[in-house]
Design an enzyme around this catalytic site. Structure first.
Site, PDB file in Angstrom:
ATOM      1  N   GLY A  28     -37.350  10.302  15.965  1.00  0.00           N
ATOM      2  CA  GLY A  28     -37.411  10.056  17.406  1.00  0.00           C
ATOM      3  C   GLY A  28     -36.693   8.773  17.748  1.00  0.00           C
ATOM      4  CD1 TRP A  29     -34.317   7.593  22.134  1.00  0.00           C
ATOM      5  CD2 TRP A  29     -33.557   9.268  20.850  1.00  0.00           C
ATOM      6  NE1 TRP A  29     -33.765   8.546  22.954  1.00  0.00           N
ATOM      7  CE2 TRP A  29     -33.292   9.573  22.202  1.00  0.00           C
ATOM      8  CE3 TRP A  29     -33.158  10.153  19.859  1.00  0.00           C
ATOM      9  CZ2 TRP A  29     -32.661  10.763  22.585  1.00  0.00           C
ATOM     10  CZ3 TRP A  29     -32.527  11.324  20.253  1.00  0.00           C
ATOM     11  CH2 TRP A  29     -32.285  11.618  21.596  1.00  0.00           C
ATOM     12  N   GLY A  30     -36.695   5.372  20.894  1.00  0.00           N
ATOM     13  CA  GLY A  30     -37.185   4.745  22.122  1.00  0.00           C
ATOM     14  C   GLY A  30     -36.062   3.909  22.689  1.00  0.00           C
ATOM     15  CG  PHE A  32     -36.758  -1.986  22.759  1.00  0.00           C
ATOM     16  CD1 PHE A  32     -36.114  -1.684  23.952  1.00  0.00           C
ATOM     17  CD2 PHE A  32     -37.742  -2.963  22.770  1.00  0.00           C
ATOM     18  CE1 PHE A  32     -36.451  -2.326  25.126  1.00  0.00           C
ATOM     19  CE2 PHE A  32     -38.083  -3.608  23.940  1.00  0.00           C
ATOM     20  CZ  PHE A  32     -37.436  -3.291  25.119  1.00  0.00           C
ATOM     21  CB  SER A  33     -36.537   1.336  17.773  1.00  0.00           C
ATOM     22  OG  SER A  33     -37.498   2.200  18.359  1.00  0.00           O
ATOM     23  CB  THR A  34     -33.181   5.263  15.794  1.00  0.00           C
ATOM     24  OG1 THR A  34     -32.753   4.324  14.802  1.00  0.00           O
ATOM     25  CG2 THR A  34     -32.132   5.372  16.881  1.00  0.00           C
ATOM     26  CB  VAL A  35     -38.659   6.370  14.763  1.00  0.00           C
ATOM     27  CG1 VAL A  35     -39.747   6.528  13.712  1.00  0.00           C
ATOM     28  CG2 VAL A  35     -39.016   5.237  15.715  1.00  0.00           C
ATOM     29  CE  LYS A  50     -40.355   0.742  17.378  1.00  0.00           C
ATOM     30  NZ  LYS A  50     -41.535   0.839  18.249  1.00  0.00           N
ATOM     31  CG  ASP A 152     -45.680   2.112  27.689  1.00  0.00           C
ATOM     32  OD1 ASP A 152     -45.913   2.746  28.747  1.00  0.00           O
ATOM     33  OD2 ASP A 152     -44.627   2.252  27.045  1.00  0.00           O
TER      34      ASP A 152
END
Ligand code: ADP
Ligand code: MG
Length: 415
Positions: A28-30, A32-35, A50, A152
């Protein structure tokens, strides 16, 4: 975003931390990051890696997240508090700069995916209760023992436990989420373009929910619920990138729109009880399949004002003192505590909504409401704490059969 200061490009098989971790595939990703799913050669287990974007502000945010995750791990040696466990962290240098990396225990699909895979039908209440218990254990631990506000909470940030042996490749063995039936073309564990498309469709759908003044009854699917019986519904809270200590808050605007508490919109100051508000929104969504509040900008009013209107339509009028008490109150309310631009509200109390639209049995609706509505008090200090919620009798009630609320209602008719 794959440039200087941005994401680190990863290829399958790439080694990290001097070869300890081997990248397997993207989870996944957000923002700020990729996981990534990675194999930990030391422990011979699969983990989630992460990888933060490299620019200074992202590195700083990651250091903060690591700090929070370390306190969480230190205070919970037996890893029983329903919060994701940080296993390791290190720096990784690549063509786009230096990236902070967090190694986390590997978890399964998010509650958002669970809701999706269940075709937006509410989950049966017994399963909602199991999820509630986990999230409340996490919140009680964070709030009371550590003094941390998550800020959050939302379905994307609560992940189901993968019930598999972590030393087997969870994806190859097809067991990552054996319980959930994947729609055509589905990919694993979020973050993909597929999920984004789903999110867009979902946002569209939410507009047709009760939350909208424009339509009070539309948008129900007649598809049967997926079979999710006999699943141990355990989950953990993740994503501490925005978490803060109650005595060291840094952001005024917190929370994802739909899960945002009224005091955050009004800028009246906030504390732990903002997480309890988001929790209530999540519980409603699990039980009905619809977001509780899906505000939209309209002609002559803002998304914020629509949001406040939706809250009042469901929960009753906001007490004047609270309405006019925030730094931004004047943007929305006149001195009488009435909204400036949205003058006519269509009130529909929560228990009526549950019965009329979601076909809850009267008793289920009443009991569910007794649990939920105190959490949605406009006065933050009146909302129950996570510990008080854990003691609520609703959590230990048992619905008689293993069906969704909607189906249970239908069956009664047949009998
Ligand atoms: P961000 O702070 O960038 O939003 P998150 O921590 O929310 O990052 O992670 C982004 C996504 O990666 C999550 O929504 C989830 O799909 C996946 N993910 C995060 N942590 C894990 C984990 N421990 N196990 C499995 N997947 C994870
Ligand atoms: Mg996230």
């Amino acid at each position: 975003s794959y440039r200087k200061g941005g994401y680190h490009a990863v290829r399958i098989g790439d080694p990290f931390a001097s070869g300890r971790y081997i990248a397997q595939r993207k989870l996944g990703w957000g923002q700020f990051s990729t996981v990534w799913l990675a194999y930990d050669t030391h422990s011979a287990k699969y983990v989630a890696l992460k990888i933060q974007k490299s620019a200074q502000q992202f590195a700083q945010a990651a250091l903060h997240e690591i700090d929070v995750l370390c306190s969480i791990a230190d205070g919970d040696p037996s890893n029983s508090k329903c919060v994701v466990r940080l296993i390791d962290h290190f720096k990784h240098t690549g063509p786009n700069g230096q990236h902070l990396c967090m190694v986390l225990e590997f978890l399964g699909d998010s509650l958002l995916q669970l809701i999706r895979f269940n075709r937006y039908k509410g989950l049966e209440l017994n399963k909602v209760r199991e999820i509630c218990k986990c999230v409340l254990i996490a919140l009680d631990y964070l709030h009371r023992e550590l003094g941390i506000i998550h800020t959050d909470l939302k379905p994307e940030n609560i992940l189901l436990l993968s019930t598999i042996d972590p030393s087997r490749d969870p994806i190859k063995s097809g067991l990552l989420t054996p319980i959930l039936e994947r729609p055509e073309g589905g990919t694993l564990n979020g973050g993909s373009a597929y999920i984004e498309k789903k999110m867009k469709r979902r946002a569209k759908r939410a507009v047709a929910t009760i939350s909208s003044r424009r339509d009070s009854m539309g948008g129900q699917s007649s598809k049967p619920p997926r079979c999710l019986d006999g699943i141990d519904m355990r989950c953990k809270v993740v994503d501490f990138g925005n978490a803060c200590w109650a005595d060291k808050r840094f952001a005024e605007e917190i929370q994802t729109r739909q899960y945002r508490a009224p005091e955050v919109i009004l800028l009246s100051g906030y504390t732990f009880s903002v997480d309890m508000w988001s929790f209530a929104c999540i519980v409603f969504e699990l039980a009905t399949g619809d977001m509780m509040f899906a505000p939209k900008t309209g002609e002559g009013f803002s998304e914020d004002e629509d949001h406040l209107a939706l809250m009042m339509e469901l929960l009753g009028k906001m007490p004047r003192k609270i309405a006019v008490g925030g730094a931004r109150s004047k943007d929305f309310f006149d001195r009488h505590g009435d909204l400036k631009r949205i003058r006519r509200l269509k009130y529909l109390p929560l228990d009526r909504l549950l019965v009329n639209k979601y076909k809850f049995a009267e008793t289920d609706a009443r009991e569910f409401m007794e649990f939920l509505s105190p959490l949605l008090d406009f006065a933050p200090e009146k909302r129950p704490t996570a510990l008080q919620c854990l003691q609520h009798p609703w959590l230990n009630l048992r619905s008689s059969d293993g069906q969704s609320n909607v189906d249970a209602g239908m069956n009664k008719l047949k009998i």
